[in-house]
Write an enzyme that holds these catalytic residues in place. Sequence first.
Site, mmCIF file in Angstrom:
data_model
loop_
_atom_site.group_PDB
_atom_site.id
_atom_site.type_symbol
_atom_site.label_atom_id
_atom_site.label_comp_id
_atom_site.label_asym_id
_atom_site.label_seq_id
_atom_site.Cartn_x
_atom_site.Cartn_y
_atom_site.Cartn_z
ATOM 1 N N SER A 86 45.491 71.995 32.174
ATOM 2 C CA SER A 86 44.736 70.853 31.368
ATOM 3 C C SER A 86 43.190 70.730 31.871
ATOM 4 O O SER A 86 42.569 71.692 31.621
ATOM 5 C CB SER A 86 45.381 69.556 31.457
ATOM 6 N N ASP A 111 44.372 69.226 24.575
ATOM 7 C CA ASP A 111 45.146 67.918 23.975
ATOM 8 C C ASP A 111 44.568 66.663 24.138
ATOM 9 O O ASP A 111 45.125 65.805 23.841
ATOM 10 C CB ASP A 111 46.502 68.198 24.934
ATOM 11 N N ASP A 115 42.744 72.620 27.607
ATOM 12 C CA ASP A 115 43.745 72.990 26.785
ATOM 13 C C ASP A 115 43.637 72.322 25.494
ATOM 14 O O ASP A 115 44.673 72.401 24.666
ATOM 15 C CB ASP A 115 45.189 73.002 27.537
ATOM 16 N N ASP A 131 39.094 69.080 26.393
ATOM 17 C CA ASP A 131 39.395 69.677 27.584
ATOM 18 C C ASP A 131 39.934 71.021 27.606
ATOM 19 O O ASP A 131 39.787 71.732 26.419
ATOM 20 C CB ASP A 131 40.512 68.713 28.479
#
Length: 450
Positions: A102, A247, A245, A243
């Site tokens: 992440s 999400d 990834d 960010d």
Amino acid sequence: MAGNYFGTDGIRGRANKFPMTAEIAMRVGMAAGLSFQRGSHRHRVVLGKDTRLSGYMIENAMVAGLCAAGMDVFLLGPIPTPAVAMLVRSLRADIGVMISASHNPYYDNGIKLFGPDGYKLSDEIEERIESMLDKDVELTLADSDGLGRAKRVDGVHDRYIEFAKRTLPRSMSLSGLRIVVDCANGAAYKVAPEALWELGAEVVAINIEPNGFNINKECGSTHPAGLQKKVHEVRADIGIALDGDADRVVIVDENGAIVDGDQIMAMIAESWHQSGRLAGGGVVSTVMSNLGLERFLGDMKLQLHRTKVGDRYVVEHMRAHGLNVGGEQSGHIVLSDFSTTGDGLVSALQVLACIKRQGRPVSELSKKFEPVPQLLKNVRIAGGKPLEEAPVKAAIEDARNRLGKAGRLVIRPSGTEPLIRVMAEGDDPQLVEAVVNDIVEVISETRSAA
């Protein structure tokens, strides 16, 4: 290898160190594959990753474990986490795997698992998989003629772009908006600029050149200074920071001010409430969300439901109580009409929809409430359980008494990093700062004495 593997968002740690080694990744693949084998059909897994160097190692180890369990693996390549959740359902897979840490630096990595319904796994299922990691699972693996295959799947970026675009009305165009999007040199470096451009916006994309080492490096939702500067430089209407990834999302208004997840939820909740779309009479967030959000929703006769930290727990509460807007102050926004998990791009599109419908700048639309003074500090620890030490307990109790009913105190270990997070909020900013500093000092002293 005994130990706890799963944290608040899957398994995460330093790449090539416990628990993020190739061996453990392979065993996670075996255990997850065996856990989701139901029926006599060929079993499928969709596997995506972000842009970290270690993604290659973890991906290949996971493929080995999943194929050994008899699972066919569809390799998606670098792609956002919410795209994996969507493609689990679209490709009729039994499991979704996202290899990502992440917002963490490149040297960390992680494994997130999704069920066939596109939702992150419950604690119970994670515990079942975890219990298998230290056992001799080789005894139950596939026979040599039942091994899985791995193949790369083409067109997955286009599938996700079309999915994201469909969350806006077909008649709505982003024409006339100049948007800066910061992709954090991460998983959305292709799809986010393309989706915004296809919707008609003038797009200025930054941090879209991943090299394995620069994901989240002084960019993205946790480091928005570069985006703020670019918004000023090109006189953009809005900045969007994702960010690694994709999400989570943070917005920057046309003046360069940051709009966090609490304000984004407030904006979307108000818009959906006015249009009759908001379900369940409220919004779900975590203990970290600002008291100002709770008061703002209360003024509209809406309730703020609080959960422990982690978008998975937000989603579980949303499903259990029939709500369709939830998220975290950090920018994980979950809109269950569209997605089963946090989706930075889709959430940003809903903010853009508010701009187009109301014809007002972000700076006006995002000022839904005045945040109650809030301070969060992190204390790095080397191990142990400092929150169980008597001096720390006494300091926390004293802080609660000083804040009384005029504030809140949240102290918790991070589920993804070796940190203790200390947060306080209240109408008296000096008192908030004092209680946080006092607790941080006691935790630091306890850590030093250990």
